[in-house]
Design an enzyme around this catalytic site. Structure first.
Site, PDB file in Angstrom:
ATOM      1  N   HIS A  16       0.841  -1.193   0.000  1.00 34.18           N
ATOM      2  CA  HIS A  16       0.000   0.000   0.000  1.00 34.18           C
ATOM      3  C   HIS A  16       0.878   1.246   0.000  1.00 34.18           C
ATOM      4  CE1 HIS A  16      -3.729  -2.102   1.375  1.00 34.18           C
ATOM      5  NE2 HIS A  16      -2.847  -2.922   1.912  1.00 34.18           N
ATOM      6  N   TYR A  45      -2.414  -1.534   9.058  1.00 39.11           N
ATOM      7  CA  TYR A  45      -1.286  -2.203   8.422  1.00 39.11           C
ATOM      8  C   TYR A  45      -0.456  -2.971   9.437  1.00 39.11           C
ATOM      9  CZ  TYR A  45      -2.371   1.420   4.977  1.00 39.11           C
ATOM     10  OH  TYR A  45      -3.016   2.244   4.109  1.00 39.11           O
ATOM     11  N   HIS A 121      -2.185  -2.975  -3.650  1.00 39.91           N
ATOM     12  CA  HIS A 121      -3.578  -2.836  -3.247  1.00 39.91           C
ATOM     13  C   HIS A 121      -4.491  -2.708  -4.462  1.00 39.91           C
ATOM     14  CE1 HIS A 121      -6.705  -0.430  -0.682  1.00 39.91           C
ATOM     15  NE2 HIS A 121      -7.122  -1.638  -0.951  1.00 39.91           N
ATOM     16  N   LYS A 141      -8.582   2.062  -6.514  1.00 40.56           N
ATOM     17  CA  LYS A 141      -7.588   2.965  -5.931  1.00 40.56           C
ATOM     18  C   LYS A 141      -6.308   2.819  -6.744  1.00 40.56           C
ATOM     19  CE  LYS A 141      -9.130   2.867  -1.185  1.00 40.56           C
ATOM     20  NZ  LYS A 141      -8.708   2.969   0.178  1.00 40.56           N
ATOM     21  N   CYS A 143      -3.376   3.012  -5.339  1.00 43.23           N
ATOM     22  CA  CYS A 143      -2.442   2.517  -4.338  1.00 43.23           C
ATOM     23  C   CYS A 143      -1.794   1.192  -4.766  1.00 43.23           C
ATOM     24  CB  CYS A 143      -3.229   2.346  -3.041  1.00 43.23           C
ATOM     25  SG  CYS A 143      -2.352   1.654  -1.666  1.00 43.23           S
TER      26      CYS A 143
END
Length: 159
Positions: A16, A45, A121, A141, A143
């Site tokens: 991420h 995380y 991610h 996303k 990410c």
């Protein structure tokens, strides 16, 4: 604080970004505050890699994370600090030190979880057209703001 549930398997190592700007250096303490404000019990995380390459531990490695909806029960979340430019647009602005630490951490985790797949991610976004590939137009996303697959090939060779 509510006790975190234990993970009973590891299928994914998910990379991420913190979606913070190029000059922002945050760590587990800051990200924990952000996540608690969003209603999480603690940081989502398992690991955070700061701008200088320092590795910080978040959740216990055997605890279920809160970083990739639908995949948390069987994954480990690793967050690189950075990932957006000054206009808050996705940017691969990570330092060499961060990439070195990420490589070392992933190598260690692959020893413990040899069957786990490493992914970004964004690679967990739904395959909207069912062609078997997650393409940029399908990302929910950006990410971690870079394509991890060529990076993995360069650093690890074929996995």
């Amino acid at each position: 604080m509510t006790a975190l549930k234990t993970r009973f398997g590891t299928d994914l190592l998910v990379v991420h970004c913190s979606a913070s700007g190029p000059h922002v250096d945050v760590g587990v303490r800051d990200i924990t505050r952000w996540h608690v404000q969003r209603g999480f019990t603690t940081v989502g995380y398992h690991y955070v890699i700061r701008r200088n390459g320092e590795l910080e531990t978040g959740r216990r490695e055997n605890a279920i994370g809160a970083h990739a909806t639908g995949h948390n029960a069987r994954s480990i979340g690793i967050c690189l600090v950075g990932g957006v430019d000054l206009n808050n647009k996705p940017a691969n602005n990570f330092t060499d030190e961060q990439f070195t630490t990420l490589e070392c951490l992933l190598r260690e985790l692959k020893v413990r979880y040899p069957k786990a797949r490493i992914c970004g991610h964004r690679d967990l976004s739904p395959d909207k057209n069912s062609d078997g590939r997650i393409t940029p137009n399908e990302y929910t996303k950006a990410c971690p703001s870079f394509d991890i697959n060529p990076w993995l090939k360069e650093r690890f060779g074929p996995l």
